[in-house]
Design an enzyme around this catalytic site. Structure first.
Site, PDB file in Angstrom:
ATOM      1  N   ARG A   1       0.765  -1.177  -0.037  1.00 31.03           N
ATOM      2  CA  ARG A   1      -0.022  -0.009   0.177  1.00 31.03           C
ATOM      3  C   ARG A   1       1.050   1.212  -0.128  1.00 31.03           C
ATOM      4  NH1 ARG A   1      -4.576   0.831   4.383  1.00 31.03           N
ATOM      5  NH2 ARG A   1      -2.809   1.016   5.897  1.00 31.03           N
TER       6      ARG A   1
ATOM      7  N   LYS B   1      -2.232   7.604   1.520  1.00 31.62           N
ATOM      8  CA  LYS B   1      -1.929   7.793   2.937  1.00 31.62           C
ATOM      9  C   LYS B   1      -0.957   8.907   3.062  1.00 31.62           C
ATOM     10  CE  LYS B   1      -1.769   4.861   6.346  1.00 31.62           C
ATOM     11  NZ  LYS B   1      -2.935   5.545   7.272  1.00 31.62           N
TER      12      LYS B   1
ATOM     13  N   GLU C   1     -15.854   7.325   6.601  1.00 32.86           N
ATOM     14  CA  GLU C   1     -14.835   6.478   7.783  1.00 32.86           C
ATOM     15  C   GLU C   1     -14.793   7.331   9.013  1.00 32.86           C
ATOM     16  OE1 GLU C   1     -10.854   5.924   6.227  1.00 32.86           O
ATOM     17  OE2 GLU C   1     -10.864   8.031   5.456  1.00 32.86           O
TER      18      GLU C   1
HETATM   19  N1  PMP Z   1      -8.915   5.536   7.621  1.00 38.47           N
HETATM   20  C1  PMP Z   1      -7.969   6.384   7.825  1.00 38.47           C
HETATM   21  C2  PMP Z   1      -8.078   7.948   7.441  1.00 38.47           C
HETATM   22  C3  PMP Z   1      -6.636   6.123   8.476  1.00 38.47           C
HETATM   23  O1  PMP Z   1      -5.710   6.817   8.692  1.00 38.47           O
HETATM   24  C4  PMP Z   1      -6.665   4.508   8.853  1.00 38.47           C
HETATM   25  C5  PMP Z   1      -5.198   4.033   9.611  1.00 38.47           C
HETATM   26  N2  PMP Z   1      -4.141   3.820   8.580  1.00 38.47           N
HETATM   27  C6  PMP Z   1      -7.599   3.651   8.611  1.00 38.47           C
HETATM   28  C7  PMP Z   1      -8.740   3.936   7.992  1.00 38.47           C
HETATM   29  C8  PMP Z   1      -7.439   2.041   8.999  1.00 38.47           C
HETATM   30  O2  PMP Z   1      -6.612   1.621   7.861  1.00 38.47           O
HETATM   31  P1  PMP Z   1      -5.816   0.312   8.478  1.00 38.47           P
HETATM   32  O3  PMP Z   1      -6.783  -0.671   9.072  1.00 38.47           O
HETATM   33  O4  PMP Z   1      -5.079  -0.177   7.233  1.00 38.47           O
HETATM   34  O5  PMP Z   1      -4.948   0.918   9.408  1.00 38.47           O
END
Ligand code: PMP
Length: 293
Positions: free
Chosen positions: A54, A153, A186
Site C-alpha cells: 500500500r 496515505k 470512515e
Molecule cells: N482510515 C484512515 C483515515 C486511516 O488513517 C486509517 C489508519 N491507517 C484507517 C482508516 C484504517 O486503516 P488500516 O486498517 O489499514 O490501519
C-alpha cells in the site's frame, strides 16, 4: 520510548537524537510524502507485505519514485523493530519528497527520504474494548476523491486532525466523517462497520473510506466465521438503527462503538458478532506474520 530508541533513517540505524530531516524537506514544507502504520505482535509483523504494498501504491499515486524494492522496505521495517528489541508494538514508516526549494515543484527534490520508527502504542484505553466507544459525527467532511484521494496515505492529515479536534472538544475519542454527499466515509483514523439483521455492512471505498488493511482482515474473518459481509453506501440513519457497530484500524484494532451523537446503537452495549470478531482478530494477530525478533 527512551532516548535509547533507534530510528532507521535513509539506510542507517541512528539514535533518536540524531534522526533529523531538513527544514527544506517538502514533507515538512508541503506535507508532500506518504506513510504507513503497521503492528507487530508476539514477535511477528502483522500483514507486513500488504502495508508495504500500500505504501508503494501511495507512492505511485503521487509520482514519488521509491529507490527500494518492496522486499527491501519489508526488511528495513524488521531491522528497525529488531534494533529496538521489541516484541509487541507499532512501526511507522514515513517517506518524504526530500529536500527541495521554497516552491511546490516536487521535481526539484532529488532524493526521497525515508525514516522508520518502532514504538509501543495504546490508542484507546482497555475499558473501551469492553464497553464500546461513544462517537460524534464530525462537521468536517472528507475530501472528495477529485481533490485528494482518500486512498493515498499522505502526510496531509490536516483534514483528519481538524476532525479529531472536533472529537476531543466534544469529549469523544473518535468521530464519524461523512463525504460531500453526506454519506458515511470512515472515521478520522479508522474504518466503520455496522451489523443489521445478522449482516455486516461497511461503506464502499468509493464512498471515501481508506482501503484499510484491518478492514480487509474483517472480510477474511467474516468469511471464516460464516458471517455475511457486504459493502454498502451508509447514511447516519443506518448507524443510528444498526444492531451493532465497530471500528477497525491498525492502531485501534477492532473496537465496538455503542453510541453516536448521544444516541444509543442497539442496546448500547457491544454486540455478540462484534465480540466474536474481536476475539478472532486477537487470535489471528498472535499467530500470523513476519518474524521480527
Ligand atoms: N482510515 C484512515 C483515515 C486511516 O488513517 C486509517 C489508519 N491507517 C484507517 C482508516 C484504517 O486503516 P488500516 O486498517 O489499514 O490501519
Amino acid at each position: 520510548m527512551s532516548d535509547a530508541q533507534k530510528i532507521w533513517l535513509d539506510g542507517e540505524i541512528v539514535n533518536k537524537a540524531d534522526a533529523k530531516v531538513s527544514v527544506f524537506d517538502h514533507g515538512l514544507l508541503y506535507g508532500d510524502g506518504i506513510f504507513e502504520g503497521i503492528r507487530f505482535y508476539n514477535g511477528r509483523v502483522f500483514r507486513l507485505e500488504e502495508h508495504i504494498q500500500r505504501l508503494f501504491l501511495s507512492a505511485k499515486a503521487i509520482l514519488l519514485n521509491l529507490p527500494w524494492t518492496v522486499e527491501e522496505v519489508c526488511q528495513y521495517t524488521v531491522d528497525t523493530i529488531k534494533a529496538n528489541g521489541l516484541r509487541d508494538g507499532y512501526v511507522r514508516l514515513v517517506v518524504t519528497r526530500g529536500e527541495g526549494g521554497l516552491g511546490l515543484n516536487p521535481y526539484l527534490c532529488e532524493t526521497p527520504s525515508m525514516f522508520i520508527i518502532a514504538s509501543t502504542i495504546q490508542l484507546y484505553p482497555t475499558e473501551h474494548y469492553e464497553n464500546g466507544l461513544k462517537l460524534i459525527t464530525c462537521a468536517t467532511r472528507r475530501p472528495t476523491p477529485g481533490s485528494l484521494s482518500p486512498q493515498v496515505k499522505s502526510l496531509n492529515y490536516l483534514n483528519n486532525v481538524m476532525a479529531k479536534v472536533e472529537c476531543i472538544q466534544a469529549g469523544a475519542l473518535e468521530g464519524i466523517m461523512l463525504n460531500e454527499q453526506g454519506y458515511v466515509a470512515e472515521c478520522t483514523g479508522d474504518n466503520v462497520f455496522i451489523l443489521k439483521d445478522g449482516v455486516v455492512y461497511t461503506p464502499f471505498v468509493a464512498d471515501g473510506a481508506l482501503d484499510g488493511i484491518t478492514r480487509q482482515v474483517i472480510f477474511d474473518l467474516c468469511e471464516s466465521l460464516g458471517v455475511k459481509i457486504v459493502e454498502k453506501t451508509l447514511a447516519r440513519y443506518d448507524l443510528f438503527t444498526a444492531d451493532e457497530a465497530f471500528l477497525t484500524g491498525t492502531a485501534a484494532e477492532v473496537i465496538p462503538f455503542v453510541a453516536l451523537d448521544s444516541r444509543e446503537i442497539g442496546d448500547g452495549t457491544p454486540g455478540a458478532v462484534t465480540k466474536r470478531l474481536l476475539v478472532a482478530f486477537r487470535e489471528m494477530v498472535q499467530s500470523q506474520g513476519t518474524p521480527c525478533v
